[in-house]
Design a protein around this motif. Structure first.
Motif, PDB file in Angstrom:
ATOM      1  N   ILE A 111      51.059 -17.008   7.943  1.00  0.00           N
ATOM      2  CA  ILE A 111      51.016 -16.575   6.547  1.00  0.00           C
ATOM      3  C   ILE A 111      49.654 -16.966   5.998  1.00  0.00           C
ATOM      4  O   ILE A 111      49.247 -18.124   6.063  1.00  0.00           O
ATOM      5  CB  ILE A 111      52.132 -17.240   5.711  1.00  0.00           C
ATOM      6  CG1 ILE A 111      53.501 -16.896   6.304  1.00  0.00           C
ATOM      7  CG2 ILE A 111      52.054 -16.781   4.270  1.00  0.00           C
ATOM      8  CD1 ILE A 111      54.643 -17.643   5.675  1.00  0.00           C
ATOM      9  N   ALA A 112      48.943 -15.976   5.458  1.00  0.00           N
ATOM     10  CA  ALA A 112      47.619 -16.218   4.896  1.00  0.00           C
ATOM     11  C   ALA A 112      47.694 -16.166   3.368  1.00  0.00           C
ATOM     12  O   ALA A 112      48.702 -15.752   2.800  1.00  0.00           O
ATOM     13  CB  ALA A 112      46.645 -15.173   5.428  1.00  0.00           C
ATOM     14  N   PRO A 113      46.624 -16.559   2.702  1.00  0.00           N
ATOM     15  CA  PRO A 113      46.619 -16.588   1.244  1.00  0.00           C
ATOM     16  C   PRO A 113      46.808 -15.215   0.590  1.00  0.00           C
ATOM     17  O   PRO A 113      46.442 -14.188   1.146  1.00  0.00           O
ATOM     18  CB  PRO A 113      45.232 -17.132   0.910  1.00  0.00           C
ATOM     19  CG  PRO A 113      44.816 -17.884   2.123  1.00  0.00           C
ATOM     20  CD  PRO A 113      45.416 -17.142   3.269  1.00  0.00           C
ATOM     21  N   VAL A 114      47.352 -15.262  -0.620  1.00  0.00           N
ATOM     22  CA  VAL A 114      47.463 -14.092  -1.482  1.00  0.00           C
ATOM     23  C   VAL A 114      46.562 -14.371  -2.671  1.00  0.00           C
ATOM     24  O   VAL A 114      46.742 -15.371  -3.368  1.00  0.00           O
ATOM     25  CB  VAL A 114      48.924 -13.878  -1.945  1.00  0.00           C
ATOM     26  CG1 VAL A 114      49.012 -12.743  -2.947  1.00  0.00           C
ATOM     27  CG2 VAL A 114      49.829 -13.633  -0.751  1.00  0.00           C
ATOM     28  N   LEU A 115      45.580 -13.511  -2.870  1.00  0.00           N
ATOM     29  CA  LEU A 115      44.607 -13.713  -3.929  1.00  0.00           C
ATOM     30  C   LEU A 115      44.850 -12.720  -5.056  1.00  0.00           C
ATOM     31  O   LEU A 115      45.108 -11.540  -4.798  1.00  0.00           O
ATOM     32  CB  LEU A 115      43.189 -13.558  -3.387  1.00  0.00           C
ATOM     33  CG  LEU A 115      42.777 -14.652  -2.387  1.00  0.00           C
ATOM     34  CD1 LEU A 115      43.103 -14.243  -0.982  1.00  0.00           C
ATOM     35  CD2 LEU A 115      41.332 -14.966  -2.522  1.00  0.00           C
ATOM     36  N   GLY A 116      44.727 -13.192  -6.291  1.00  0.00           N
ATOM     37  CA  GLY A 116      44.943 -12.345  -7.455  1.00  0.00           C
ATOM     38  C   GLY A 116      43.741 -11.478  -7.774  1.00  0.00           C
ATOM     39  O   GLY A 116      42.854 -11.271  -6.934  1.00  0.00           O
ATOM     40  N   ASN A 117      43.678 -11.005  -8.999  1.00  0.00           N
ATOM     41  CA  ASN A 117      42.577 -10.162  -9.463  1.00  0.00           C
ATOM     42  C   ASN A 117      41.397 -11.014  -9.918  1.00  0.00           C
ATOM     43  O   ASN A 117      41.579 -12.126 -10.406  1.00  0.00           O
ATOM     44  CB  ASN A 117      43.030  -9.294 -10.641  1.00  0.00           C
ATOM     45  CG  ASN A 117      44.147  -8.352 -10.248  1.00  0.00           C
ATOM     46  OD1 ASN A 117      44.215  -7.867  -9.132  1.00  0.00           O
ATOM     47  ND2 ASN A 117      45.042  -8.088 -11.181  1.00  0.00           N
ATOM     48  N   ASN A 118      40.204 -10.453  -9.754  1.00  0.00           N
ATOM     49  CA  ASN A 118      38.972 -11.081 -10.239  1.00  0.00           C
ATOM     50  C   ASN A 118      38.773 -12.470  -9.634  1.00  0.00           C
ATOM     51  O   ASN A 118      38.557 -13.442 -10.346  1.00  0.00           O
ATOM     52  CB  ASN A 118      38.968 -11.139 -11.775  1.00  0.00           C
ATOM     53  CG  ASN A 118      37.597 -11.441 -12.322  1.00  0.00           C
ATOM     54  OD1 ASN A 118      36.590 -11.066 -11.728  1.00  0.00           O
ATOM     55  ND2 ASN A 118      37.553 -12.127 -13.436  1.00  0.00           N
ATOM     56  N   VAL A 119      38.843 -12.550  -8.316  1.00  0.00           N
ATOM     57  CA  VAL A 119      38.607 -13.799  -7.599  1.00  0.00           C
ATOM     58  C   VAL A 119      37.223 -13.721  -6.969  1.00  0.00           C
ATOM     59  O   VAL A 119      36.900 -12.763  -6.275  1.00  0.00           O
ATOM     60  CB  VAL A 119      39.686 -14.046  -6.516  1.00  0.00           C
ATOM     61  CG1 VAL A 119      39.374 -15.301  -5.724  1.00  0.00           C
ATOM     62  CG2 VAL A 119      41.053 -14.156  -7.162  1.00  0.00           C
ATOM     63  N   ASP A 120      36.414 -14.730  -7.220  1.00  0.00           N
ATOM     64  CA  ASP A 120      35.042 -14.797  -6.710  1.00  0.00           C
ATOM     65  C   ASP A 120      34.961 -15.973  -5.751  1.00  0.00           C
ATOM     66  O   ASP A 120      35.157 -17.118  -6.154  1.00  0.00           O
ATOM     67  CB  ASP A 120      34.082 -14.979  -7.884  1.00  0.00           C
ATOM     68  CG  ASP A 120      32.627 -14.809  -7.493  1.00  0.00           C
ATOM     69  OD1 ASP A 120      32.299 -14.981  -6.305  1.00  0.00           O
ATOM     70  OD2 ASP A 120      31.820 -14.517  -8.390  1.00  0.00           O
ATOM     71  N   ILE A 121      34.687 -15.688  -4.487  1.00  0.00           N
ATOM     72  CA  ILE A 121      34.694 -16.727  -3.448  1.00  0.00           C
ATOM     73  C   ILE A 121      33.263 -17.007  -3.006  1.00  0.00           C
ATOM     74  O   ILE A 121      32.575 -16.121  -2.502  1.00  0.00           O
ATOM     75  CB  ILE A 121      35.560 -16.305  -2.249  1.00  0.00           C
ATOM     76  CG1 ILE A 121      36.973 -15.960  -2.725  1.00  0.00           C
ATOM     77  CG2 ILE A 121      35.597 -17.414  -1.206  1.00  0.00           C
ATOM     78  CD1 ILE A 121      37.854 -15.374  -1.657  1.00  0.00           C
ATOM     79  N   GLY A 122      32.817 -18.242  -3.187  1.00  0.00           N
ATOM     80  CA  GLY A 122      31.456 -18.645  -2.867  1.00  0.00           C
ATOM     81  C   GLY A 122      31.214 -18.757  -1.369  1.00  0.00           C
ATOM     82  O   GLY A 122      32.135 -18.846  -0.557  1.00  0.00           O
ATOM     83  N   VAL A 138      37.410 -18.819  -9.646  1.00  0.00           N
ATOM     84  CA  VAL A 138      36.159 -18.974  -8.914  1.00  0.00           C
ATOM     85  C   VAL A 138      36.376 -20.062  -7.880  1.00  0.00           C
ATOM     86  O   VAL A 138      36.831 -21.162  -8.218  1.00  0.00           O
ATOM     87  CB  VAL A 138      34.994 -19.355  -9.850  1.00  0.00           C
ATOM     88  CG1 VAL A 138      33.734 -19.640  -9.041  1.00  0.00           C
ATOM     89  CG2 VAL A 138      34.742 -18.259 -10.869  1.00  0.00           C
ATOM     90  N   ILE A 139      36.067 -19.750  -6.624  1.00  0.00           N
ATOM     91  CA  ILE A 139      36.140 -20.742  -5.554  1.00  0.00           C
ATOM     92  C   ILE A 139      34.705 -21.065  -5.181  1.00  0.00           C
ATOM     93  O   ILE A 139      33.945 -20.184  -4.776  1.00  0.00           O
ATOM     94  CB  ILE A 139      36.942 -20.212  -4.355  1.00  0.00           C
ATOM     95  CG1 ILE A 139      38.388 -19.950  -4.798  1.00  0.00           C
ATOM     96  CG2 ILE A 139      36.879 -21.194  -3.193  1.00  0.00           C
ATOM     97  CD1 ILE A 139      39.258 -19.304  -3.760  1.00  0.00           C
ATOM     98  N   GLY A 140      34.335 -22.307  -5.348  1.00  0.00           N
ATOM     99  CA  GLY A 140      32.954 -22.726  -5.152  1.00  0.00           C
ATOM    100  C   GLY A 140      32.503 -22.653  -3.701  1.00  0.00           C
ATOM    101  O   GLY A 140      33.309 -22.623  -2.775  1.00  0.00           O
ATOM    102  N   ALA A 141      31.195 -22.653  -3.536  1.00  0.00           N
ATOM    103  CA  ALA A 141      30.599 -22.627  -2.204  1.00  0.00           C
ATOM    104  C   ALA A 141      31.072 -23.826  -1.390  1.00  0.00           C
ATOM    105  O   ALA A 141      31.144 -24.940  -1.894  1.00  0.00           O
ATOM    106  CB  ALA A 141      29.081 -22.623  -2.307  1.00  0.00           C
ATOM    107  N   ASN A 142      31.436 -23.580  -0.155  1.00  0.00           N
ATOM    108  CA  ASN A 142      31.869 -24.590   0.815  1.00  0.00           C
ATOM    109  C   ASN A 142      33.156 -25.314   0.448  1.00  0.00           C
ATOM    110  O   ASN A 142      33.490 -26.321   1.071  1.00  0.00           O
ATOM    111  CB  ASN A 142      30.752 -25.601   1.087  1.00  0.00           C
ATOM    112  CG  ASN A 142      29.558 -24.945   1.719  1.00  0.00           C
ATOM    113  OD1 ASN A 142      29.698 -24.122   2.635  1.00  0.00           O
ATOM    114  ND2 ASN A 142      28.379 -25.250   1.230  1.00  0.00           N
ATOM    115  N   ALA A 143      33.895 -24.817  -0.527  1.00  0.00           N
ATOM    116  CA  ALA A 143      35.175 -25.429  -0.883  1.00  0.00           C
ATOM    117  C   ALA A 143      36.191 -25.165   0.226  1.00  0.00           C
ATOM    118  O   ALA A 143      36.130 -24.147   0.905  1.00  0.00           O
ATOM    119  CB  ALA A 143      35.690 -24.858  -2.205  1.00  0.00           C
TER     120      ALA A 143
END
Length: 184
Positions: A111-122, A138-143
């Protein structure tokens, strides 16, 4: 399929040379082939898809299998080193940068992640496991994100800590309008 391709091209600023667009072109073809009848023709298109998938994977360094469900305006920014599990799901207006992995936390739990709308992945972020990422995140760089992230949040660090956004997108204050009439 062609409406999606036109939208993908617009999302990549109309740049036919954008490698993220190439990836999405092959992705759309892979999704489209499931509806082809008769089965013999579908099998032929499946062979073509697998060849194109491998070519685009080698050229761009992006693995986006056609089993992934993505919303509108999905953008692959800064290609290279991107691996997305076929079990992942994305909402609308998501952006993924280089070095991102979105996938399984344990091989025994597919099972992998489910991402919503307007998600920005660094760049370099890892989003793993049976988790939900909310809208306007917002998911920060290298998080390294291993837990759910609520709407209007920022996830940063290893392991990621979740913080509320100071000014969420959907609640941004409008500039006050001066209703006085000024003349020359």
């Amino acid at each position: 399929m062609f409406d999606n391709i036109r939208a993908d091209l617009r999302a990549h600023s109309g740049d036919w040379a954008a490698q993220g667009f190439w990836v999405l072109l092959v992705y759309r073809f892979g999704r489209w082939r499931y509806g082809v009848r008769p089965a013999v023709l579908r099998k032929f298109f499946s062979i073509v898809y697998k060849f194109l998938f491998k070519c685009v994977q080698i050229i761009t360094g992006v693995e986006l299998p056609c089993e992934v469900v993505i919303g509108r305006n999905f953008v692959i920014d800064h290609f290279g080193g991107i691996v997305i599990s076929g079990y992942a799901r994305f909402g609308d207006d998501c952006r993924v940068r280089n070095g991102v992995v979105i996938g399984l936390k344990n091989i025994n739990e597919p099972i992998a992640p489910v991402l919503g709308n307007n998600v920005d992945i660094g760049a370099g972020a890892k989003v793993l496991g049976n988790i939900r990422i909310g809208n306007n995140v917002v998911i920060g760089a290298n998080a390294v994100v291993l837990t759910d992230v609520p709407d209007d949040s920022i996830a940063v660090g290893v392991p990621a800590t979740i913080k509320k956004r100071q000014c969420p997108v959907k609640e941004r204050a409008q500039e006050p309008v001066d209703e006085r009439v000024t003349g020359p």
